[in-house]
Write an enzyme that holds these catalytic residues in place. Structure first.
Site, mmCIF file in Angstrom:
data_model
loop_
_atom_site.group_PDB
_atom_site.id
_atom_site.type_symbol
_atom_site.label_atom_id
_atom_site.label_comp_id
_atom_site.label_asym_id
_atom_site.label_seq_id
_atom_site.Cartn_x
_atom_site.Cartn_y
_atom_site.Cartn_z
ATOM 1 C CE LYS A 22 -51.155 -9.213 -41.668
ATOM 2 N NZ LYS A 22 -50.442 -8.067 -41.085
ATOM 3 C CB CYS A 116 -47.642 10.567 -41.504
ATOM 4 S SG CYS A 116 -46.801 12.045 -41.033
ATOM 5 N NE ARG A 422 -50.021 -5.030 -46.979
ATOM 6 C CZ ARG A 422 -49.234 -3.968 -46.988
ATOM 7 N NH1 ARG A 422 -49.642 -2.858 -47.536
ATOM 8 N NH2 ARG A 422 -48.043 -4.022 -46.443
HETATM 9 N N1 EPU Z 1 -47.570 3.486 -32.142
HETATM 10 C C1 EPU Z 1 -46.900 4.680 -32.204
HETATM 11 N N2 EPU Z 1 -45.542 4.666 -32.082
HETATM 12 C C2 EPU Z 1 -44.835 3.510 -31.907
HETATM 13 C C3 EPU Z 1 -45.534 2.293 -31.859
HETATM 14 C C4 EPU Z 1 -46.911 2.310 -31.975
HETATM 15 O O1 EPU Z 1 -47.505 5.735 -32.361
HETATM 16 O O2 EPU Z 1 -43.602 3.575 -31.815
HETATM 17 C C5 EPU Z 1 -49.039 3.483 -32.234
HETATM 18 C C6 EPU Z 1 -49.558 2.780 -33.479
HETATM 19 O O3 EPU Z 1 -49.622 3.654 -34.575
HETATM 20 C C7 EPU Z 1 -50.920 2.291 -33.013
HETATM 21 C C8 EPU Z 1 -50.679 1.945 -31.552
HETATM 22 O O4 EPU Z 1 -49.544 2.699 -31.155
HETATM 23 O O5 EPU Z 1 -51.849 3.327 -33.083
HETATM 24 C C9 EPU Z 1 -50.444 0.485 -31.257
HETATM 25 O O6 EPU Z 1 -49.458 -0.025 -32.101
HETATM 26 P P1 EPU Z 1 -48.728 -1.421 -31.966
HETATM 27 O O7 EPU Z 1 -47.278 -1.093 -32.041
HETATM 28 O O8 EPU Z 1 -49.205 -2.223 -30.817
HETATM 29 O O9 EPU Z 1 -49.250 -2.125 -33.281
HETATM 30 P P2 EPU Z 1 -48.336 -2.670 -34.405
HETATM 31 O O10 EPU Z 1 -47.248 -3.414 -33.770
HETATM 32 O O11 EPU Z 1 -48.041 -1.624 -35.372
HETATM 33 C C10 EPU Z 1 -49.413 -5.028 -34.671
HETATM 34 C C11 EPU Z 1 -49.966 -5.834 -35.800
HETATM 35 C C12 EPU Z 1 -51.333 -5.262 -36.159
HETATM 36 C C13 EPU Z 1 -52.234 -5.390 -34.943
HETATM 37 C C14 EPU Z 1 -51.607 -4.658 -33.745
HETATM 38 C C15 EPU Z 1 -52.359 -4.919 -32.459
HETATM 39 C C16 EPU Z 1 -48.078 -6.627 -37.049
HETATM 40 C C17 EPU Z 1 -47.272 -6.536 -38.282
HETATM 41 N N3 EPU Z 1 -49.078 -5.751 -36.947
HETATM 42 O O12 EPU Z 1 -49.298 -3.697 -35.133
HETATM 43 O O13 EPU Z 1 -51.865 -6.034 -37.219
HETATM 44 O O14 EPU Z 1 -53.484 -4.809 -35.232
HETATM 45 O O15 EPU Z 1 -50.253 -5.120 -33.536
HETATM 46 O O16 EPU Z 1 -52.232 -6.251 -32.095
HETATM 47 O O17 EPU Z 1 -47.828 -7.456 -36.201
HETATM 48 C C18 EPU Z 1 -52.971 -6.390 -39.278
HETATM 49 O O18 EPU Z 1 -52.578 -7.547 -39.238
HETATM 50 O O19 EPU Z 1 -53.798 -5.978 -40.136
HETATM 51 C C19 EPU Z 1 -52.481 -5.419 -38.309
HETATM 52 C C20 EPU Z 1 -52.640 -4.118 -38.443
#
Ligand code: EPU
Length: 446
Positions: A22, A116, A422
């Site tokens: 995904k 939020c 999802r």
């Molecule tokens: N964060 C911020 N601000 C930002 C970016 C991130 O506050 O600008 C916070 C996030 O809210 C989180 C942390 O920093 O608490 C880390 O976030 P990251 O950006 O690494 O995660 P993401 O890119 O939002 C992706 C995957 C997640 C997976 C994480 C960790 C996708 C669509 N989502 O999320 O997958 O857990 O990286 O590898 O690629 C899932 O598949 O269920 C899922 C949540």
């Protein structure tokens, strides 16, 4: 909103094929906006997040043909620059179209994704990086939109992520491939799904390399071409099936295995009593090797134990002898499933670990922490899980409750199946193929 009815207590036996990842599929679909030539993507899972991303692309004027698990993206038609609020709010990744739209057309309007809606978070790091590439981006709290322009195009930059961001790193890559000059991303995330995006973009003519640990260098090019690409199988699904085998006392062979990307999982799984055996390069057998014992985990960025694995891990730990802790450091609130597991007899207590410098230690922005939030749980086991009426609140929590119901005695009812839809394609059919008693009931609309 559908419901699952699961009669648990039966060991799962047989083979199961992993779907396409995904967290690769969604980003490759966004990459379709970077070229006017057709982009053909194979092994795309038939899941709700992909369906929502198709709506995002359609809202921008891009057409996509779907034949089985192959998508052909045709860009270069009538163009819109605004992701509608009702679509964007359902899919956080929808915000990633901002990079390609700015790089190619100098305009994008994207809703603050999900959660939020009162501030710029949770994509503040993405926005800051794009600003450093010359984009002007304003957030309008009245309508919850980011208004972005780059009339002069985007320019290469050197940007450092002070905290890991998986999709943030991908957002910068998607913007930088067509920017003028060279972009260096420092503090770049290393999740393997990002390398799939890089590989696709390379096929399209981009110039990207991992130039040092946690550093990616992108030399901008003037245009990208269409290509074909096959998405890797989903390693998060593999962890789900491995745990299904161990908790039900079954024996499951995963086809399309991603063993090479699961080291952090195997390390703890083997200690906890889980068994695995490589059958060949792409097949792995999972079973219960020994009595299950408690093992603590701390979620981390790659190459650590992934945050996506901690909820299913919690179910395994309900069957373990001893007390296990799970400390979540990536997201600020990912224990929503614990209350549901408690309804099934699990003994779980939240606690807040002693952390010297939480603002530096946690991956989420510490300012987003609400007093009273907890970032860890203790699970006391083993407990005999029993049936219950449960509600899924997010994707991984959904998979977790399905696992728990498979291990439990009696018949459980699970509401909110759309969350598991999802990310897991026809999960009930694949589990039934291994002997699970699971039925989907379509909810009556009134
Ligand atoms: N964060 C911020 N601000 C930002 C970016 C991130 O506050 O600008 C916070 C996030 O809210 C989180 C942390 O920093 O608490 C880390 O976030 P990251 O950006 O690494 O995660 P993401 O890119 O939002 C992706 C995957 C997640 C997976 C994480 C960790 C996708 C669509 N989502 O999320 O997958 O857990 O990286 O590898 O690629 C899932 O598949 O269920 C899922 C949540």
């Amino acid at each position: 909103m559908d419901t699952f009815i699961i009669s648990g207590g039966k060991p799962l036996h047989g083979e199961v094929k992993l779907g396409g990842a995904k967290n690769v599929a969604l980003k490759l679909m966004v990459a379709g906006l970077l070229t006017d030539e057709p982009l053909i993507i194979h092994n795309v899972p038939d899941i709700r997040d992909v369906a929502i991303m198709l709506e995002v692309l359609a809202s921008l004027g891009t057409t996509v043909d779907r034949k089985g698990s192959t998508l052909t993206i045709h860009n270069g038609h009538a163009r819109q620059f605004q992701v509608p609020l009702d679509i964007g709010a359902r899919l956080r990744t929808s915000s990633m179209v901002i990079g390609p739209l700015l790089a190619r057309f100098g305009r994008a309007m994207i809703p603050n994704p999900g959660g939020c809606r009162i501030g710029a978070r949770p994509i503040d790091r993405h926005i800051e990086a794009l600003r450093s590439m010359g984009a002007a981006i304003e957030y309008h709290s009245e309508d919850g939109y980011f208004y972005a322009t780059s009339p002069e195009g985007l320019r290469g930059t050197s940007y450092e992520f002070t905290k890991n961001s998986h999709t943030g790193t991908e957002t910068v890559i998607l913007a930088a491939v067509l920017a003028a000059g060279t972009t260096v991303i420092k503090g770049a995330a290393e999740e393997v799904e990002i390398d799939e995006l890089i590989a696709l973009l390379d096929h399209m003519g981009a110039r990207i390399r991992r130039s040092a640990p946690r550093e990616i260098t992108i030399e901008g090019v003037s245009s990208l071409r269409g290509t074909q690409y096959t998405i890797m199988p989903d390693r998060n699904e593999e962890v789900t099936f491995a745990i299904a085998a161990a908790i039900t006392g079954g024996d499951i062979t995963v086809i399309g295995s991603q063993r090479q990307h699961l080291s952090a999982f195997f390390e703890v799984f083997a200690v906890a009593g889980g068994g695995y055996e490589a059958i060949d390069a792409t097949k792995t057998r999972y079973f219960r090797q020994n009595k299950i014992i408690s093992v603590d985990v701390l979620t981390q960025q790659h190459p650590g134990f992934m945050t996506d694995w901690q909820a299913p891990w919690a179910v395994l730990m309900t069957q373990a002898t001893g007390t296990a802790t799970i400390h979540e450091t990536v997201f600020e609130n990912r224990f929503g499933y614990a209350e549901e597991l408690k309804k099934m007899g699990a003994q779980i207590e939240p606690y807040d670990p002693d952390v010297a410098n939480p603002a530096g230690f946690y991956n989420f922005n510490w300012e987003d922490h609400t007093p009273g939030d907890y970032h860890a749980i203790r699970i006391h086991g083993p407990t005999t899980l029993h049936n219950a009426i449960l509600t899924m609140n997010d994707l991984r929590a959904g998979a977790t409750l399905v696992l728990a119901a498979l291990a439990a005695h009696g018949q459980s009812v699970l509401h909110g199946v759309e969350h598991i839809d999802r990310g897991y394609e026809k999960i009930e059919e694949r589990l039934r193929g291994m002997g699970a008693v699971i039925e989907r009931v379509k909810e009556e609309r009134v």
